[in-house]
Design an enzyme around this catalytic site. Structure first.
Site, PDB file in Angstrom:
ATOM      1  N   CYS A  69       0.799  -1.231   0.000  1.00 14.94           N
ATOM      2  CA  CYS A  69       0.000   0.000   0.000  1.00 14.94           C
ATOM      3  C   CYS A  69       0.830   1.278   0.000  1.00 14.94           C
ATOM      4  O   CYS A  69       0.268   2.365  -0.120  1.00 14.94           O
ATOM      5  CB  CYS A  69      -0.958  -0.009   1.189  1.00 14.94           C
ATOM      6  SG  CYS A  69      -0.164  -0.201   2.794  1.00 14.94           S
ATOM      7  N   HIS A  70       2.133   1.180   0.084  1.00 19.78           N
ATOM      8  CA  HIS A  70       2.987   2.372   0.177  1.00 19.78           C
ATOM      9  C   HIS A  70       4.203   2.171  -0.698  1.00 19.78           C
ATOM     10  O   HIS A  70       5.203   1.661  -0.231  1.00 19.78           O
ATOM     11  CB  HIS A  70       3.393   2.595   1.637  1.00 19.78           C
ATOM     12  CG  HIS A  70       4.092   3.902   1.888  1.00 19.78           C
ATOM     13  ND1 HIS A  70       5.452   4.047   1.773  1.00 19.78           N
ATOM     14  CD2 HIS A  70       3.616   5.107   2.260  1.00 19.78           C
ATOM     15  CE1 HIS A  70       5.796   5.284   2.078  1.00 19.78           C
ATOM     16  NE2 HIS A  70       4.689   5.950   2.378  1.00 19.78           N
ATOM     17  N   PHE A  71       4.186   2.465  -1.857  1.00 13.79           N
ATOM     18  CA  PHE A  71       3.160   2.992  -2.731  1.00 13.79           C
ATOM     19  C   PHE A  71       2.867   1.945  -3.802  1.00 13.79           C
ATOM     20  O   PHE A  71       3.764   1.193  -4.171  1.00 13.79           O
ATOM     21  CB  PHE A  71       3.643   4.276  -3.416  1.00 13.79           C
ATOM     22  CG  PHE A  71       3.936   5.386  -2.448  1.00 13.79           C
ATOM     23  CD1 PHE A  71       2.918   6.182  -1.954  1.00 13.79           C
ATOM     24  CD2 PHE A  71       5.231   5.626  -2.026  1.00 13.79           C
ATOM     25  CE1 PHE A  71       3.200   7.226  -1.076  1.00 13.79           C
ATOM     26  CE2 PHE A  71       5.512   6.656  -1.147  1.00 13.79           C
ATOM     27  CZ  PHE A  71       4.502   7.462  -0.672  1.00 13.79           C
ATOM     28  N   VAL A  76       7.849   0.992  -0.876  1.00 12.80           N
ATOM     29  CA  VAL A  76       8.901   1.447   0.033  1.00 12.80           C
ATOM     30  C   VAL A  76       8.332   1.421   1.458  1.00 12.80           C
ATOM     31  O   VAL A  76       7.154   1.705   1.667  1.00 12.80           O
ATOM     32  CB  VAL A  76       9.395   2.862  -0.360  1.00 12.80           C
ATOM     33  CG1 VAL A  76       8.292   3.891  -0.304  1.00 12.80           C
ATOM     34  CG2 VAL A  76      10.574   3.288   0.483  1.00 12.80           C
TER      35      VAL A  76
END
EC number: 4.2.1.59
Length: 171
Positions: A69-71, A76
């Site tokens: 979810c990041h990103f 990362v």
């Protein structure tokens, strides 16, 4: 009684359940927010200031929750998770010292990010250097810390502050 100077993942999970330092005392977060797999060294002496140090590790695998979810398309580890891990370890130090109460992050001085943790990494290492431990009406530790990935330092934080409180009702 001799203090334990290294802690396994199972020890840290016991701490997250409130079983390591006793009910109502310093507790680590449960997974997924537990950002440490092991503490390889903890001491009341040593470190940059001679007042204590911790060395801990997190194993990195591409399937860790935050990479999804990041990103999206650019995975990362969020830098705030590394910062939170350092606060977690300062709070753990207070519990390990036998100071009663629940841990709360109280702030930090300067934080610098100059690298990143990618899914291809293998291991994150946290180094915490205790500057001061206040014992009394307020039990608090102040520390400097760093985060390294595969042996390369990527974040630093000065003046990490964590307190332990016997009541957090009015916090």
């Amino acid at each position: 009684m001799t203090k334990q100077h290294a802690f396994t993942r199972e020890d840290l999970l016991r701490c997250s359940r409130g079983e390591l330092f006793g009910p109502g005392n310093a507790q680590l977060p449960a997974p997924n927010m537990l950002m440490v797999d092991r503490i390889t060294h903890i001491s009341e002496e040593g470190g940059k200031y001679g007042k204590g140090e911790l060395v801990a590790e997190l194993d990195i695998t591409p399937d860790l929750w935050f990479f999804a979810c990041h990103f999206e398309g650019d995975p990362v580890m969020p830098g705030c998770l590394g910062l939170d891990a350092m606060w977690q370890l300062v709070g753990f130090f207070l519990g390990w010292q036998g100071l009663p109460g629940r841990g709360r992050a109280l702030g930090s001085g300067e934080v610098k990010f100059f690298g990143q943790v990618l899914p291809s990494a293998k291991k994150v290492t946290y180094n915490i250097h205790i500057k001061r431990v206040l014992k009394g009406k307020l039990n608090m530790a102040i520390a400097d810390g760093s985060v390294s990935v595969d042996g390369r330092e990527i974040y630093t934080a000065e003046g990490l502050r964590v307190g332990v409180f016997t009541s957090t009702d009015n916090f």
